[in-house]
Each structure stands twice: as C-alpha cells, then as structure tokens.
Design a protein around this motif. Structure first.
Motif, short mmCIF file in Angstrom:
data_model
loop_
_atom_site.label_atom_id
_atom_site.label_comp_id
_atom_site.label_asym_id
_atom_site.label_seq_id
_atom_site.Cartn_x
_atom_site.Cartn_y
_atom_site.Cartn_z
N LYS A 116 0.85 -1.19 0.00
CA LYS A 116 0.00 0.00 0.00
C LYS A 116 0.88 1.24 0.00
CE LYS A 116 -4.01 -1.92 2.26
NZ LYS A 116 -4.96 -1.79 3.35
N THR A 117 0.60 2.10 -0.93
CA THR A 117 1.34 3.36 -0.97
C THR A 117 0.42 4.46 -0.47
OG1 THR A 117 0.68 3.73 -3.24
CG2 THR A 117 2.81 2.68 -2.90
N ARG A 118 0.93 5.25 0.39
CA ARG A 118 0.14 6.34 0.95
C ARG A 118 0.68 7.65 0.37
NH1 ARG A 118 -1.58 5.59 7.15
NH2 ARG A 118 -2.60 3.60 6.89
N THR A 119 -0.24 8.40 -0.13
CA THR A 119 0.15 9.72 -0.61
C THR A 119 -0.41 10.74 0.37
OG1 THR A 119 -1.81 9.80 -2.01
CG2 THR A 119 0.23 9.08 -3.05
N ALA A 120 0.46 11.53 0.87
CA ALA A 120 0.04 12.55 1.82
C ALA A 120 -0.61 13.70 1.05
CB ALA A 120 1.22 13.06 2.62
N THR A 121 -1.82 14.01 1.43
CA THR A 121 -2.49 15.13 0.79
C THR A 121 -2.38 16.32 1.72
OG1 THR A 121 -4.59 14.40 1.72
CG2 THR A 121 -4.11 13.72 -0.53
#
Length: 111
Positions: free
Chosen positions: A22-27
């Motif tokens: 799982k890749t998390r992109t910080a918004t």
C-alpha cells in the motif's frame, strides 16, 4: 454439465495471492486566506452590513458585529476561504462597492 467435466486433468492448482504494498500519498491541506474589510471614512455602516450579508452570507447580528470591528479596529475578518473563493469574494465586494460609488476596500491575506 456433467460432474466429470469439472474435474479437468486432475492436477491441483493452488492460487497464489500476492499483496500489493500500500502506498500512501500525503495530501496537504490547501492554503487558506483570511478576507477582511478595511475601514474608510466614507462608506456607510449600513452598506458594510449589506456587503457582509450578501457577499459573505453572514446573519444580521454577525454582520453588525463585523461592521463594528471594521469601524473600531480598522479592519474586520469576513471569513477564511481557499484562494479561489477568497479572490472571488474580494472581487465581488469591491465590485459592488464601486457600483454604489463607495471606496470600501476588501483584501485577503494568507493565514
């Protein structure tokens, strides 16, 4: 279909499940801007209340409170918005003021 047709060649196939990482992109939260009306000696208080109610959708009591803040402190905060909304509100307030020949100033600053 007959039961024999489902069995196939008799070989056993095991399904292998591979979990994708799982890749998390910080918004990041977009920057917000404070929109303020500035005091002047010519714009009537009733007109400031009208701007606060029509452009900034303030209730009458809140509009009176902000108008008094503008009058007494020199500036009053109308709201905090994203950049596009803040720019639009500033333009609307100034346009209406000019249309009615009032020098009311409306500005925005990054919060």
């Amino acid at each position: 279909m007959a039961q024999d047709e489902h069995k196939g060649s008799g070989e056993k196939h095991d399904a292998v499940l591979v979990a994708e990482p799982k890749t998390r992109t910080a918004t990041a939260r977009p920057p917000f801007y404070k929109v303020m009306l500035l005091n002047d000696d010519y714009t009537p208080m009733d007109f400031v209340v009208l701007i606060l109610k029509s452009v900034f959708h303030k209730e009458h009591a809140d509009a009176i409170h902000i108008m008094l803040e503008v009058h007494n402190r020199g500036a009053g905060t109308c709201g905090v918005f994203t950049r596009d909304v803040a720019e639009t509100k500033v333009e609307q307030a100034v346009l209406i003021a000019r249309k009615h020949e009032h020098p009311l100033q409306c500005v925005m600053e990054k919060e």
